[in-house]
Scaffold this motif. Structure first.
Motif, PDB file in Angstrom:
ATOM      1  N   ALA A  17       0.977  -1.020   0.093  1.00  0.00           N
ATOM      2  CA  ALA A  17      -0.002  -0.125  -0.205  1.00  0.00           C
ATOM      3  C   ALA A  17       1.041   1.209   0.151  1.00  0.00           C
ATOM      4  N   LYS A  18       0.252   2.225  -0.434  1.00  0.00           N
ATOM      5  CA  LYS A  18       1.071   3.569  -0.493  1.00  0.00           C
ATOM      6  C   LYS A  18       1.261   4.050   0.968  1.00  0.00           C
ATOM      7  N   PHE A  19       2.548   4.341   1.196  1.00  0.00           N
ATOM      8  CA  PHE A  19       2.856   4.812   2.660  1.00  0.00           C
ATOM      9  C   PHE A  19       2.240   6.304   2.785  1.00  0.00           C
ATOM     10  N   GLY A  20       1.308   6.209   3.840  1.00  0.00           N
ATOM     11  CA  GLY A  20       0.398   7.406   4.342  1.00  0.00           C
ATOM     12  C   GLY A  20      -0.715   6.828   5.017  1.00  0.00           C
ATOM     13  N   PRO A  21      -1.451   8.045   5.402  1.00  0.00           N
ATOM     14  CA  PRO A  21      -2.975   7.405   6.235  1.00  0.00           C
ATOM     15  C   PRO A  21      -3.737   6.498   5.554  1.00  0.00           C
ATOM     16  N   ASN A  25      -6.852   2.474   5.348  1.00  0.00           N
ATOM     17  CA  ASN A  25      -8.394   2.205   5.056  1.00  0.00           C
ATOM     18  C   ASN A  25      -8.260   0.930   4.146  1.00  0.00           C
ATOM     19  N   LYS A  26      -7.104   0.389   3.774  1.00  0.00           N
ATOM     20  CA  LYS A  26      -7.216  -0.849   2.856  1.00  0.00           C
ATOM     21  C   LYS A  26      -7.117  -2.269   3.872  1.00  0.00           C
ATOM     22  N   TRP A  27      -7.506  -3.230   3.281  1.00  0.00           N
ATOM     23  CA  TRP A  27      -7.262  -4.622   3.996  1.00  0.00           C
ATOM     24  C   TRP A  27      -6.284  -5.111   3.500  1.00  0.00           C
ATOM     25  N   VAL A  59       5.509  -3.516   6.775  1.00  0.00           N
ATOM     26  CA  VAL A  59       4.362  -4.318   7.391  1.00  0.00           C
ATOM     27  C   VAL A  59       4.672  -4.575   8.818  1.00  0.00           C
ATOM     28  N   ALA A  60       6.059  -5.010   9.007  1.00  0.00           N
ATOM     29  CA  ALA A  60       6.567  -5.222  10.518  1.00  0.00           C
ATOM     30  C   ALA A  60       6.111  -3.996  11.260  1.00  0.00           C
ATOM     31  N   GLU A  61       6.575  -2.845  10.886  1.00  0.00           N
ATOM     32  CA  GLU A  61       6.261  -1.658  11.602  1.00  0.00           C
ATOM     33  C   GLU A  61       4.681  -1.313  11.784  1.00  0.00           C
ATOM     34  N   ASP A  62       3.886  -1.608  11.061  1.00  0.00           N
ATOM     35  CA  ASP A  62       2.829  -1.294  10.989  1.00  0.00           C
ATOM     36  C   ASP A  62       1.919  -2.370  11.952  1.00  0.00           C
ATOM     37  N   ILE A  63       2.398  -3.588  11.936  1.00  0.00           N
ATOM     38  CA  ILE A  63       2.010  -4.723  12.865  1.00  0.00           C
ATOM     39  C   ILE A  63       2.310  -4.115  14.347  1.00  0.00           C
ATOM     40  N   THR A  64       3.455  -3.776  14.662  1.00  0.00           N
ATOM     41  CA  THR A  64       3.798  -3.215  15.931  1.00  0.00           C
ATOM     42  C   THR A  64       3.125  -2.084  16.344  1.00  0.00           C
TER      43      THR A  64
END
Length: 530
Positions: A17-21, A25-27, A59-64
Motif C-alpha cells: 500500500a502507499k505509505f500514508g494515512p 483504509n485498505k485490507w 508491514v512489520a512496523e505497522d503490525i507493531t
C-alpha cells in the motif's frame, strides 16, 4: 491463555500500500491478522524473499503500531523461482525442521492467505504432515465494506474431530469394499479382510494383481468389479478385456493376444489388433495364465514392463498401456520349478497375490450368496423367487454341512438356485423343491467322486496309482473328497467316522484319519492342498 504464534508469507501484492494515512483504509492480510480483538497474536513470523525487504519492514512496523504486544520476526527465505514447487517446499521444510517449535506450551497458526499458490499449497502440506505443528488460519476482507480488519477462520486438519467427515469417509470405504463383493454381506472374517486389502491396492497401485483360487471361486467377477471400481474413481478409462488363456492353443495364441499383420501367415487376410491392444487404457484379465506357453509368457512380461510388443508378422512394435490382473487355479511356484512357467514373469506377478477361498471354505457365506443369486435370477428372468421358511432352513442346513462339497464353488450354487427358482410353483421354493435339488447335488458330486483316478491325479503319481488295488483306490478317493470338503483334519475325521464315534466314549478321529492317509504316503496338506 497460551501464547500464540502466526507464521505466514508476506503478500507482495495484498500487503502492499502507499505509505500514508490512506493505507489504513485498505485490507492488508498480514496487518489485519493482529487487528482482531478476538484473536491474540503474541508473535508473528513473517516469511519473505530478498526482493521485498522494504515492504516487510513496513508491514512489520505497522503490525507493531497496531499491536504493540506482538513481536514480529522477519525471516528471509531465498527462492530463485517462487513458483517452483520443489524449491519452495524444500526451503519451507528446512525452515520447519530448524524452527524450535514447542506445541506443548505455544499455539501456532499457519496463515495461508498470502504468498503464491505454490507457497500456500506447501504450507498446507507441511501442516498436514505436522512439520508445522499448528492449525491453518484463513483471513479475508469483509464484503461491501472498506474495512482494514477483515474476518478470520481457523481450519483444523484433524479429521477425527469432524464427526460428519469421519462418518462419510467410513461410509465411502464400506461402500467400496461392498462394491467389490457385489453388495453381498459376506460373513467370513478372513475373506472380508482380504477384500479390504484388495480395495486399497486397487485404488493405490497400477502393479499387476494375481488372483489364485479354484475354478468357480469368483476370480473373473472380482477382476471385473476392480475395473468398475477404478472407473468410478476416474483412475482408468478403457475397457475390461477378459481372456481365458486355456482356450489359446498353438500358433493362434500369439495372434489372439498380440495381433498380426495381413499376410503374416496363411489365413491372415487382414490386420488384427489383438487383445492386448484392445485393453489399451483399460484392464486386461488373463484368466488361467498358467496355461500360456513360454513364448507367450515372455512377450506378456515385456508388454507389462515396457507397454510395447511386436504383433505377429510386424516390423515395428506397437504400444498398449493396460493394467493386468491374472488368475489361475494352478500353483505357479510349482509350475516354475517344473519349467512350465517363467520365473521372471512369476516374480513380476507376485507383488500383489490374493488367494480366493472356495465356497466349501466359506460356508458361513452360503446364506448371503443365496440371497444374491435369487436377486440375480429375478433380474435376469424378470420373475421373483424365494424360499418358504422351512425350505430355506433345510437348504441352508445341507449347504453348510460337510456333506456339501461344492466342488464347482459358486458356479454350483448359482446353478442350484437357478434350478430351484425355475421349477418352483408361483416363485415359491418349498421343501419338496429343496429335497429334489439336494438329491441332484448329491448325484452330481457322487458322479464326480466316482472316478477315483480323477480325484487322485493331483495327489498321487501314476506309478503309485498302479500299485493300489481298486478297492483301496475307490476308498481313498472318497476319503480325499470328504477331506477337501472340510476345513480341518478334525472336521474331516468327525465326518468320516461319525457312526463309530457315537459308540465310543472318547476318540481322536483326526489322528485316525492322519494314520489312514499316512498308509498311502499322504498327509493333510498333500491330500487337500490346504
Amino acid at each position: 491463555m497460551r501464547p500464540a504464534t502466526v507464521i505466514g508469507f508476506l503478500g507482495s501484492t495484498l500487503d502492499a500500500a502507499k505509505f500514508g494515512p490512506s493505507r489504513w483504509n485498505k485490507w492488508r492480510p498480514s496487518v489485519g491478522v493482529v487487528m482482531h480483538e478476538d484473536l491474540r497474536v503474541d508473535r508473528f513470523i513473517l516469511l519473505h524473499g530478498p526482493a521485498h525487504q522494504r515492504l516487510a519492514d513496513q508491514v512489520a512496523e505497522d503490525i507493531t503500531s497496531v499491536s504493540p504486544e506482538t513481536h514480529v520476526e522477519c525471516r528471509l527465505l531465498e527462492f530463485r523461482n517462487p513458483w517452483d514447487f520443489e524449491e519452495v517446499y524444500g526451503r519451507l521444510l528446512d525452515f520447519a525442521r530448524a524452527e524450535p517449535f514447542d506445541p506443548d506450551s505455544e499455539d501456532y497458526l499457519i496463515h495461508i492467505t498470502t504468498g503464491t499458490h505454490v507457497a500456500q499449497i506447501c504450507l498446507f502440506l507441511l501442516t498436514e504432515a505436522r512439520y508445522l505443528p499448528g492449525r491453518l488460519l484463513q483471513t479475508s476482507p469483509r464484503r461491501n465494506a472498506a474495512d482494514a480488519v477483515g474476518s478470520w477462520d481457523v481450519i483444523d486438519l484433524d479429521l477425527s474431530r469432524y464427526d460428519s467427515i469421519a462418518t462419510r469417509f467410513a461410509a465411502a470405504s464400506a461402500e467400496s469394499s461392498s462394491f467389490l463383493k457385489s453388495g453381498i454381506a459376506t460373513r467370513n472374517p478372513a475373506f472380508n479382510r482380504m477384500i479390504e486389502e484388495i480395495e486399497r491396492v486397487a485404488l493405490r497401485s497400477r502393479a499387476p494383481v494375481l488372483l489364485l483360487g479354484p475354478t468357480g471361486a469368483g476370480k473373473s467377477q472380482l477382476a471385473r468389479r476392480i475395473h468398475e471400481l477404478k472407473r468410478m474413481q476416474h483412475q482408468i478409462a478403457g475397457p475390461f478385456v477378459e481372456v481365458n488363456c486355456a482356450t489359446l492353443k498353438g500358433d493362434s495364441a500369439m495372434s489372439a493376444l498380440f495381433g498380426h499383420r495381413k499376410g503374416a501367415f496363411t489365413g491372415a487376410v487382414a490386420d488384427r489388433p489383438g487383445l492386448l491392444r484392445a485393453a489399451d487404457k483399460g484392464m486386461l484379465f488373463l484368466d488361467e495364465i498358467g496355461e500360456l506357453g513360454l513364448d507367450e509368457q515372455a512377450m506378456i512380461l515385456r508388454a507389462i514392463e515396457d507397454k510395447r510388443f511386436l504383433p505377429v508378422g510386424a516390423d515395428t512394435e506397437v504400444s498398449s498401456d493396460f493394467q493386468l490382473i491374472a488368475g489361475t487355479n494352478r500353483d505357479l511356484g510349482d509350475a516354475v520349478a517344473a519349467g512350465l512357467f517363467r520365473d521372471d514373469l512369476f516374480a513380476r506377478l507376485n507383488l500383489w497375490t490374493f488367494r480366493l477361498p472356495g465356497l466349501a471354505d466359506r460356508r458361513e457365506d452360503v446364506e448371503p450368496n443365496l440371497d444374491y443369486e435369487l436377486d440375480r435370477f429375478a433380474e435376469r428372468e424378470g420373475d421373483l423367487a424365494g424360499f418358504n421358511r422351512e425350505a430355506r432352513q433345510r437348504y441352508v442346513a445341507f449347504a453348510t454341512s460337510p456333506e456339501a462339497s461344492w466342488s464347482g464353488n459358486f458356479r454350483d450354487l448359482a446353478a442350484s438356485v437357478t434350478r430351484m427358482a425355475t421349477l418352483s410353483p408361483h416363485g415359491r421354493i418349498d421343501v419338496d423343491g429343496v429335497e429334489a435339488e439336494i438329491t441332484r447335488l448329491r448325484r452330481l458330486w457322487q458322479s464326480q467322486a466316482r472316478d477315483g483316478t480323477a480325484i487322485l491325479d493331483d495327489v498321487l503319481d501314476t506309478a503309485a496309482l498302479a500299485d493300489l488295488d481298486l478297492f483301496d483306490r475307490v476308498q481313498l478317493a472318497e476319503v480325499i473328497r470328504v477331506c477337501r470338503s472340510c476345513r480341518s483334519l478334525s472336521e474331516a475325521g468327525r465326518t468320516l467316522f461319525s457312526a463309530s464315534l457315537a459308540k465310543r466314549t472318547s476318540a481322536n478321529d483326526a489322528d485316525r484319519l492322519r494314520k489312514y492317509l499316512a498308509r498311502f504316503g499322504l498327509d493333510w496338506r498333500s491330500a487337500t492342498g490346504k
